[in-house]
Motif scaffolding. Sequence first.
Motif, short mmCIF file in Angstrom:
data_model
loop_
_atom_site.label_atom_id
_atom_site.label_comp_id
_atom_site.label_asym_id
_atom_site.label_seq_id
_atom_site.Cartn_x
_atom_site.Cartn_y
_atom_site.Cartn_z
N ASP A 247 -26.40 -52.29 -29.05
CA ASP A 247 -27.53 -52.89 -29.76
C ASP A 247 -28.78 -52.04 -29.55
O ASP A 247 -29.65 -52.36 -28.74
N VAL A 248 -28.87 -50.95 -30.30
CA VAL A 248 -29.97 -50.01 -30.12
C VAL A 248 -31.31 -50.61 -30.51
O VAL A 248 -32.34 -50.34 -29.88
N SER A 249 -31.34 -51.45 -31.55
CA SER A 249 -32.61 -52.00 -32.00
C SER A 249 -33.30 -52.78 -30.88
O SER A 249 -34.52 -52.67 -30.69
N ARG A 250 -32.56 -53.52 -30.10
CA ARG A 250 -33.16 -54.25 -28.98
C ARG A 250 -33.38 -53.36 -27.77
O ARG A 250 -34.23 -53.65 -26.93
N LEU A 251 -32.60 -52.31 -27.67
CA LEU A 251 -32.81 -51.34 -26.60
C LEU A 251 -34.21 -50.72 -26.70
O LEU A 251 -34.80 -50.34 -25.68
N LEU A 252 -34.75 -50.64 -27.90
CA LEU A 252 -36.06 -50.03 -28.09
C LEU A 252 -37.18 -50.86 -27.48
O LEU A 252 -38.25 -50.33 -27.17
N ALA A 253 -36.96 -52.17 -27.32
CA ALA A 253 -37.98 -53.04 -26.74
C ALA A 253 -38.19 -52.66 -25.27
O ALA A 253 -37.28 -52.76 -24.46
N GLY A 254 -39.39 -52.21 -24.96
CA GLY A 254 -39.70 -51.81 -23.60
C GLY A 254 -39.42 -50.36 -23.30
O GLY A 254 -39.59 -49.92 -22.15
N SER A 255 -39.00 -49.58 -24.29
CA SER A 255 -38.67 -48.18 -24.06
C SER A 255 -39.90 -47.28 -24.01
O SER A 255 -39.79 -46.09 -23.70
N LEU A 256 -41.06 -47.81 -24.35
CA LEU A 256 -42.33 -47.09 -24.30
C LEU A 256 -42.30 -45.78 -25.09
O LEU A 256 -42.89 -44.78 -24.69
#
Length: 385
Positions: A148-157
């Motif tokens: 789930d890459v789209s949610r992986l982006l949350a918090g990736s700065l």
Amino acid sequence: MTEALRQITDRVRAAAADGTPLALRGGGTKDFYGEPARGAPLDLRPLAGIVDYEPSELVVTVQAGTPLDELEAVLAERGQCLPFEPPHFGTGGARATVGGMVAAGLSGPSRARSGAVRDYVLGAHLLNGRAELLQFGGTVMKNVAGYDVSRLLAGSLGTLGVITQVSLKVLPVAPAEATLRFTCSQADALALLHGWGGQPLPLDASCWVQEDPADAASGTLYLRLRGAVAAVEAACARLGGTRVDAAPEDRARVAADWTACRDQRLPWFADRPAGRDLWRLSVPQTAPVLPLPADRFGAPLVEWHGGQRWVQAPAGDAAAAQALRQVAREVGGHATLFIAAGAGGTGAEARFDALSAPLEAIHRRLKTAFDPAGIFNPGRLVPGL
């Protein structure tokens, strides 16, 4: 592809070719968060506008540079909202953006009930380090058949790529709301919140603050309820306390107080003395009062029904930083240097807890896969990456 996206893609392609680091930036309202940014600024605000909004489907798709307040205003017109209450932190006219909201992954007072930013990200478009525009997820909850890459982006700065567009789940505004006030110590507040958490109550947000620095029993707990009218009224009658927004003239003031809590404009935050760092301790809601000497750290501000403890500590004090991290680990949590004191908020102390070897290996593999040349916000999330 729009002209704005084309220009940003060209910048990324050129930076990858010559190894020039890029500092991704939206409104700049969260520049303080994470390790200091390095690289040539890449302004993402030209990627602005709502692409699609289906109120009946509770989904909105928006470009990443869109001002967050504009999106929230459009949602409010249809009686909907971003339930995780993302903080804005805008000062001096700076405006938070949707992309910055996702990249920072920060949530506001209702996080304990509603969930985090990542729980509402349905899909995203990402410009990777090869200047390829990738699409992940979609506009429905069950849209992932792999990582789930789209949610992986949350918090990736912004360390994995340029978020150009996101699809978000939204929810209707609750039909009823009430805020109750209780006078109690921190220990009593945590006990109350723990007991209420096991009951069918419309608990939405909480904030405990010590009113008198010299008196540990002088604290005040504010509890916000949201939900159906009958549920909120029944909870008010059951829980007691003093309702602070019963009168129509008080509702706007109380709403403004919760917004100030969200954006750290309450006196506890705003009056932070010079030479004091702001730390965030994320711990289990059931964690007890943390053993932090009042003469060194002062009284914390407690949110998220006990799950988030804000602490002020002497700036640049390695022993104080170690003590905070150790105390958080002992109860199953972690500590983050949220805002460093001083101009620019820079310092030698690491902002985030050190990663375990397996987690750091995962971070390195992800960074290599999405950003092989290492051009996006290098070191912003994990030093050396």
